[in-house]
Design a protein around this motif. Structure first.
Motif, short mmCIF file in Angstrom:
data_model
loop_
_atom_site.label_atom_id
_atom_site.label_comp_id
_atom_site.label_asym_id
_atom_site.label_seq_id
_atom_site.Cartn_x
_atom_site.Cartn_y
_atom_site.Cartn_z
N ALA A 1 0.84 -1.19 0.00
CA ALA A 1 0.00 0.00 0.00
C ALA A 1 0.88 1.25 0.00
N GLY A 2 0.52 2.20 -0.85
CA GLY A 2 1.29 3.42 -0.97
C GLY A 2 2.31 3.40 -2.09
N ASP A 3 2.58 2.22 -2.62
CA ASP A 3 3.55 2.09 -3.71
C ASP A 3 2.95 2.52 -5.05
N SER A 4 3.80 2.49 -6.06
CA SER A 4 3.38 2.87 -7.42
C SER A 4 3.67 1.74 -8.39
N LEU A 5 2.91 1.73 -9.48
CA LEU A 5 3.13 0.81 -10.59
C LEU A 5 2.76 1.53 -11.87
N ARG A 6 3.38 1.12 -12.95
CA ARG A 6 2.97 1.61 -14.25
C ARG A 6 2.64 0.42 -15.14
N LEU A 7 1.41 0.38 -15.58
CA LEU A 7 0.98 -0.65 -16.52
C LEU A 7 1.16 -0.14 -17.94
N SER A 8 1.50 -1.05 -18.81
CA SER A 8 1.64 -0.73 -20.24
C SER A 8 0.74 -1.65 -21.05
N CYS A 9 0.30 -1.15 -22.17
CA CYS A 9 -0.50 -1.94 -23.08
C CYS A 9 0.00 -1.66 -24.49
N ALA A 10 0.66 -2.64 -25.06
CA ALA A 10 1.19 -2.51 -26.41
C ALA A 10 0.15 -3.01 -27.42
N ALA A 11 -0.08 -2.22 -28.42
CA ALA A 11 -1.08 -2.56 -29.42
C ALA A 11 -0.45 -2.79 -30.78
N SER A 12 -1.00 -3.71 -31.50
CA SER A 12 -0.59 -3.91 -32.88
C SER A 12 -1.76 -3.55 -33.77
N GLY A 13 -1.46 -3.14 -34.98
CA GLY A 13 -2.52 -2.79 -35.90
C GLY A 13 -2.50 -1.31 -36.25
N ARG A 14 -2.79 -1.03 -37.48
CA ARG A 14 -2.69 0.34 -37.97
C ARG A 14 -3.81 1.23 -37.45
N THR A 15 -4.87 0.64 -36.88
CA THR A 15 -5.99 1.46 -36.44
C THR A 15 -5.85 1.94 -35.01
N PHE A 16 -4.72 1.65 -34.35
CA PHE A 16 -4.55 2.04 -32.95
C PHE A 16 -4.80 3.52 -32.75
N ARG A 17 -4.29 4.32 -33.65
CA ARG A 17 -4.37 5.77 -33.45
C ARG A 17 -5.79 6.29 -33.49
N SER A 18 -6.71 5.53 -34.04
CA SER A 18 -8.09 5.98 -34.13
C SER A 18 -8.96 5.37 -33.03
N GLN A 19 -8.36 4.60 -32.14
CA GLN A 19 -9.12 3.92 -31.11
C GLN A 19 -9.10 4.69 -29.79
N VAL A 20 -10.22 4.68 -29.12
CA VAL A 20 -10.25 5.06 -27.72
C VAL A 20 -9.63 3.91 -26.93
N MET A 21 -8.76 4.23 -25.99
CA MET A 21 -8.13 3.20 -25.18
C MET A 21 -8.62 3.30 -23.75
N GLY A 22 -8.91 2.16 -23.17
CA GLY A 22 -9.41 2.15 -21.80
C GLY A 22 -8.70 1.13 -20.94
N TRP A 23 -8.76 1.36 -19.65
CA TRP A 23 -8.31 0.38 -18.66
C TRP A 23 -9.51 0.00 -17.80
N PHE A 24 -9.66 -1.28 -17.59
CA PHE A 24 -10.69 -1.81 -16.72
C PHE A 24 -10.02 -2.73 -15.70
N ARG A 25 -10.73 -3.05 -14.64
CA ARG A 25 -10.20 -3.99 -13.67
C ARG A 25 -11.30 -4.90 -13.15
N GLN A 26 -10.88 -6.09 -12.76
CA GLN A 26 -11.83 -7.06 -12.25
C GLN A 26 -11.24 -7.76 -11.05
N ALA A 27 -11.90 -7.58 -9.92
CA ALA A 27 -11.52 -8.26 -8.69
C ALA A 27 -12.24 -9.60 -8.62
N PRO A 28 -11.73 -10.55 -7.85
CA PRO A 28 -12.37 -11.87 -7.76
C PRO A 28 -13.82 -11.76 -7.33
N GLY A 29 -14.70 -12.40 -8.08
CA GLY A 29 -16.11 -12.42 -7.75
C GLY A 29 -16.87 -11.16 -8.09
N LYS A 30 -16.20 -10.22 -8.76
CA LYS A 30 -16.87 -8.96 -9.11
C LYS A 30 -16.89 -8.76 -10.61
#
Length: 121
Positions: free
Chosen positions: A13-42
């Motif tokens: 708790a209190g620490d930091s992390l940086r997540l990365s998401c590498a995309a392939s495909g020429r349409t990346f620049r036209s896409q909205v990018m999102g981050w979602f999360r899922q906890a167990p049972g939710k």
């Protein structure tokens, strides 16, 4: 568009992390990018999104001020910088791409495989 998420891990708790998401495909620049999360049972919850043009971002209230989403179109990569992590941030984090700037999981067409973030107290 194919997405590959990375950067998760076990932190305290209190620490930091940086997540990365590498995309392939020429349409990346036209896409909205999102981050979602899922906890167990939710359901998969919205975390943050960034418009294809870059400057426009939106966040779930619980992460505002602690998480920052950004994208580098030259590298076809989107990032989620997370600071002041809390145990309740523990979840599998998924990156996603879609045509619409939305919090709705159903508006995203492409998904990465997920990366586990575990925050210990």
């Amino acid at each position: 568009v194919q997405l590959q998420a990375s950067g998760g891990g076990l932190v305290q708790a209190g620490d930091s992390l940086r997540l990365s998401c590498a995309a392939s495909g020429r349409t990346f620049r036209s896409q909205v990018m999102g981050w979602f999360r899922q906890a167990p049972g939710k359901e998969r919850d919205f975390v943050a999104a960034i418009h294809w043009s870059g400057p426009m971002t939106t966040y779930q209230d619980s992460v505002k001020g602690r998480f920052t989403i950004s994208r580098d179109n030259a590298k076809n990569t989107v990032y989620l910088q997370m600071i002041s992590l809390k145990p309740e941030d523990t979840a599998v984090y998924y990156c996603a791409a879609g045509p619409n700037y939305s919090w709705d999981v159903n508006q995203y067409d492409y998904w990465g495989q997920g990366t586990q973030v575990t925050v210990s107290s």
